[in-house]
Design a protein around this motif. Structure first.
Motif, PDB file in Angstrom:
ATOM      1  N   UNK A 147       0.970  -1.115  -0.102  1.00  0.00           N
ATOM      2  CA  UNK A 147      -0.192  -0.107  -0.006  1.00  0.00           C
ATOM      3  C   UNK A 147       0.978   1.275   0.097  1.00  0.00           C
ATOM      4  N   UNK A 148       0.613   2.303  -0.794  1.00  0.00           N
ATOM      5  CA  UNK A 148       1.143   3.683  -1.145  1.00  0.00           C
ATOM      6  C   UNK A 148       1.631   4.338   0.268  1.00  0.00           C
ATOM      7  N   UNK A 149       0.662   3.942   1.374  1.00  0.00           N
ATOM      8  CA  UNK A 149       0.748   4.696   2.586  1.00  0.00           C
ATOM      9  C   UNK A 149       1.904   3.761   3.358  1.00  0.00           C
ATOM     10  N   UNK A 150       2.081   2.486   3.240  1.00  0.00           N
ATOM     11  CA  UNK A 150       3.319   1.912   4.081  1.00  0.00           C
ATOM     12  C   UNK A 150       4.375   1.999   3.358  1.00  0.00           C
ATOM     13  N   UNK A 151       4.652   2.629   2.362  1.00  0.00           N
ATOM     14  CA  UNK A 151       5.854   2.353   1.547  1.00  0.00           C
ATOM     15  C   UNK A 151       7.112   2.834   2.125  1.00  0.00           C
ATOM     16  N   UNK A 152       7.385   3.576   2.711  1.00  0.00           N
ATOM     17  CA  UNK A 152       8.535   3.874   3.547  1.00  0.00           C
ATOM     18  C   UNK A 152       8.759   2.801   4.543  1.00  0.00           C
ATOM     19  N   UNK A 153       7.730   2.240   5.128  1.00  0.00           N
ATOM     20  CA  UNK A 153       8.032   1.403   6.319  1.00  0.00           C
ATOM     21  C   UNK A 153       8.471   0.111   5.778  1.00  0.00           C
ATOM     22  N   UNK A 154       7.637  -0.214   4.515  1.00  0.00           N
ATOM     23  CA  UNK A 154       7.618  -1.714   3.977  1.00  0.00           C
ATOM     24  C   UNK A 154       9.431  -1.426   3.350  1.00  0.00           C
ATOM     25  N   UNK A 155       9.589  -0.334   2.754  1.00  0.00           N
ATOM     26  CA  UNK A 155      10.815  -0.473   1.962  1.00  0.00           C
ATOM     27  C   UNK A 155      12.015  -0.507   2.802  1.00  0.00           C
ATOM     28  N   UNK A 156      12.004   0.145   3.972  1.00  0.00           N
ATOM     29  CA  UNK A 156      13.032   0.010   4.928  1.00  0.00           C
ATOM     30  C   UNK A 156      13.191  -1.315   5.631  1.00  0.00           C
ATOM     31  N   UNK A 157      12.070  -2.227   5.618  1.00  0.00           N
ATOM     32  CA  UNK A 157      12.118  -3.504   5.956  1.00  0.00           C
ATOM     33  C   UNK A 157      12.791  -4.360   4.979  1.00  0.00           C
ATOM     34  N   UNK A 158      12.298  -4.050   3.799  1.00  0.00           N
ATOM     35  CA  UNK A 158      13.037  -4.962   2.735  1.00  0.00           C
ATOM     36  C   UNK A 158      14.307  -4.740   2.472  1.00  0.00           C
ATOM     37  N   UNK A 159      14.925  -3.327   2.491  1.00  0.00           N
ATOM     38  CA  UNK A 159      16.267  -3.058   2.377  1.00  0.00           C
ATOM     39  C   UNK A 159      16.966  -3.601   3.593  1.00  0.00           C
ATOM     40  N   UNK A 160      16.484  -3.584   4.669  1.00  0.00           N
ATOM     41  CA  UNK A 160      17.209  -3.982   5.795  1.00  0.00           C
ATOM     42  C   UNK A 160      17.169  -5.691   5.886  1.00  0.00           C
ATOM     43  N   UNK A 161      16.211  -6.339   5.412  1.00  0.00           N
ATOM     44  CA  UNK A 161      16.218  -7.846   5.308  1.00  0.00           C
ATOM     45  C   UNK A 161      17.217  -8.360   4.220  1.00  0.00           C
ATOM     46  N   UNK A 162      17.278  -7.350   3.118  1.00  0.00           N
ATOM     47  CA  UNK A 162      18.115  -7.768   2.076  1.00  0.00           C
ATOM     48  C   UNK A 162      19.571  -7.616   2.426  1.00  0.00           C
TER      49      UNK A 162
END
Lengths: 478, 478
Positions: B374-389
């Motif tokens: 969801x566009x609303x959660x973009x920053x939060x999810x992106x930070x999670x994905x980058x951290x996980x990666x």
């Protein structure tokens, strides 16, 4: 006290011998040291930290205009250097040559880059095929070598640090626009960050860069009235492109030559900072470029609570300022002298009585103005003092420059001013190289630039009396 | 589609020909280009931006330990290079010599620095007089030259970029502590930022730095099972100090020699990133070092509102991430291939339907995992994905390294593993240079290090069968 006085006394007064004063400051402020390599110097931590701040500020400004950084080799094969006729004539006499690699002689000797136009051209000739590949707006931070006979720290050395931007564009208009854009970046940087006012203008043909169609320059005036070329931006037109065959297929499907620019600023700006702002107590650094903006100096450090309070203040200020604490066992007077010598913009003195009263003494390096400040207001007042100092330093330098800029209308007047009034002399010029040569030969002054946006001050050449084409800033220069 | 396929097809599969895959990636990901200067390369914007991030991260870590940056000349007079016997023997065969400055031959030839121990020693000999002048903890960022016969981009070139730290201390204990401290800085940097796990250890006498008492190293394993020396830290004891006469008056009023260290990391780490993390679609950059972390790619860009929404998202993400928008007129598929080739960690795809639904598709470069967000959660999810990666890349590299680390107990086993199982081979060693030489001659493998903190795996030398002194990591190396 004898020891403390010695530190300051060891500097020659700038009015007595400016050159010796300069040498004393670069040594005593611990900016450079000499080396076993003739004409090369060590840039020590206090000097290199200034360069790091220059890099950070300039690099940010470059990137805001779309510049990308790259790194090209430090060696240029002789055949590559020779491809552009004017360029090789300008640089060949002063390059260092590598003739052996390991134990073997090289098939072709290599010069250590004095500047990298030829390498960027060779690179662009491979990279640029279509209008889609343009513009190329590249820059590199590196060192370059020019085999100078006489050298001075920062101002002229056989190796120096710089950045060199090299761009390629589809049209001449775009190249010219980039040339001026970067000149403006340099001018704004000098005024806003280094507090050094500059004259923007164009170099005469005699003074322009080897291979350039037009060279633009910013010229600044040192405290002794000598000029310093502070940054240059060159428009090469398609001259290098023709010599190196840098062609692209344009939107209209025809093959065209690119138009190129280059622009550079060097560690000599550290010399400019010294010579514009320094005084008989040493270096004076503009707050925006100073590696350390504030030195906290505790008084009567052995008294209970003084050092702790000073540490607390240092930690508090470290959130917003570049701050250090001098907790060595030297005397306060010695510490003051050192802070002044190193040009740290503000010192904060605090002894037991100050602490008891909840205050500290703030001293500005440039004016020596003292301000008793409540510890609660420390951040606020410090920000104000640093801002005021930055602004005042620029205005003082501008006033000095303006007070040392003279208008000459006849050759007699010109020669008298050049010889007796250190500074810029403005004078009209016929545009003839012969007059420029004569002035240089007879007075040692060179044309610094045709200034942008200034009115003519007469109709006849200050040298030959014939009709004048343009106004020129003349001066003796570093 | 034909055009799109070509981009990916042009890369050799890493399993077919790893060396060719590497060459393809450095070219196609636009990291470097070859030049007219044999053995030297251009580091292009995408490659240099990685180096800038390496510099920023390392420099910050250095400064936290008290390191100050300086700059020393690039030239070393021959007589200076010759002062320390082992050192000159190690480097003289591979230096480039400057014999002419301008139009004149030099009185003494100068080599272009292959490393700067001799210059720092010459400098410290002047600077250090008293224990008060110690320690000196200096570093410089520069390029160095070694006249290699065969070269490969980033891994081995005649000129490369690096940092070299050089320190001087009052005691041997302090020097040893600094040597290990900097090795740990390198190891932590590699694991935390580059997601490259390393083996810390000590080099054997055969493999140590010319002139060092002890050389410590971090060794990493590339995807093809070859080792890469990734950073070294040397303890010189007082050997250089004696050769250069670097003495100080200690607190006890006696004259002592300083103890020195040096430590370096180079642009070859960009090669390590490629060879540890890359795949058949190109480069894969760990998020913490990636110059661009996220590429926003609009789908059906011609549809109303798509480009505007993509720009809005780009601007929003730019506050917290290094983000770019690909708004060129290429097809989405082509843009995906390019983003993958360049190793950009995450792409965000968004078309008209996504926008209508208030969402976007997030694709991880390493696993290709797709996530509808969801566009609303973009920053939060992106930070999670980058951290996980970032975390997963390190763990994957560690698992790969561990799966390719073998224990050999006999010479037969050793030779079989070295020849047939690409990776590290752990084997006990008697400490005799002859065994090391034999192994290198017969298998091409070298001793990488005596690892810190690992248990012995046997009692006899894997080569000669005599009693073993220490465990060694062996491997074929770049």
């Amino acid at each position: 006290m004898a020891k403390e006085k010695k530190l300051v006394e060891a500097i020659t007064s700038m009015d007595v011998d400016f050159a010796q004063w300069y040498t004393d400051v670069v040594k005593k402020a611990e900016l450079v040291d000499y080396t076993s390599v003739k004409g090369c110097m060590v840039i020590k931590p206090a000097g290199y930290a200034i360069w790091e701040n220059i890099q950070k500020e300039l690099d940010r400004r470059f990137k805001e205009t779309g510049v990308e950084n790259v790194y090209l080799p430090m060696f240029i094969p002789e055949s590559l250097l020779q491809k552009e006729k004017d360029h090789v004539e300008g640089f060949a006499p002063e390059v260092a040559w590598v003739t052996h690699g390991g134990l073997e002689p090289l098939q072709e000797r290599l010069c250590v880059r004095p500047t990298s136009e030829t390498l960027f051209c060779d690179f662009y000739a491979n990279e640029v095929q279509s209008y889609r590949d343009l513009p190329k707006v590249y820059n590199q931070w590196c060192s370059v070598v020019r085999w100078e006979k006489t050298t001075r720290p920062f101002l002229r050395s056989r190796e120096f640090l710089w950045q060199e931007g090299h761009t390629a564009h589809a049209t001449g208009e775009e190249a010219e626009k980039r040339t001026i854009q970067m000149l403006n970046v340099y001018a704004d940087f000098c005024e806003e960050v280094l507090a050094i006012p500059v004259i923007k203008g164009q170099k005469t043909d005699k003074e322009k860069f080897a291979g350039a169609e037009a060279t633009y320059t910013i010229e600044s005036l040192m405290h002794d009235g000598k000029a310093l070329q502070s940054g240059t931006s060159h428009n090469f037109g398609d001259g290098f492109a023709k010599a190196f065959g840098i062609q692209f297929t344009d939107k209209d499907n025809t093959l065209k030559y690119v138009h190129q620019t280059s622009w550079g600023m060097t560690t000599r700006m550290i010399g400019a900072i010294i010579m514009v702002h320094g005084d008989d107590s040493g270096l004076v650094l503009p707050p925006r470029i100073a590696p350390t903006q504030v030195m906290v100096i505790p008084i009567a450090m052995h008294k209970e609570g003084v050092l702790e309070k000073a540490q607390e203040i240092r930690d508090r200020l470290a959130k917003d300022f570049r701050v250090k604490l001098d907790a060595t066992d030297k005397s306060p007077g010695w510490k003051f002298s050192e802070q002044e010598m190193k040009g740290i913009p503000v010192r904060i003195e605090m002894g037991p009585k100050d602490i008891e009263a909840g205050q500290a003494v703030m001293v500005r390096r440039d004016t020596r103005e003292k301000l008793v400040v409540s510890l609660e207001e420390l951040e606020e007042k410090l920000a104000q003092v640093l801002d005021a100092m930055q602004k005042d330093m620029l205005e003082r330098a501008r006033a000095h420059r303006d007070a040392h800029t003279y208008d000459a209308h006849t050759y007699e007047e010109f020669v008298d001013m050049i010889n007796n009034k250190p500074g810029f002399v403005r004078g009209m010029w016929c545009g003839d190289r012969a007059c420029e040569d004569k002035i240089k030969e007879e007075t040692g002054a060179t044309s610094r630039c045709r200034p942008f946006g200034q009115d003519r001050i007469g109709d006849t050449c200050v040298c030959c009396g014939r009709p004048a084409k343009s106004l020129i800033y003349w001066g003796k220069a570093y």
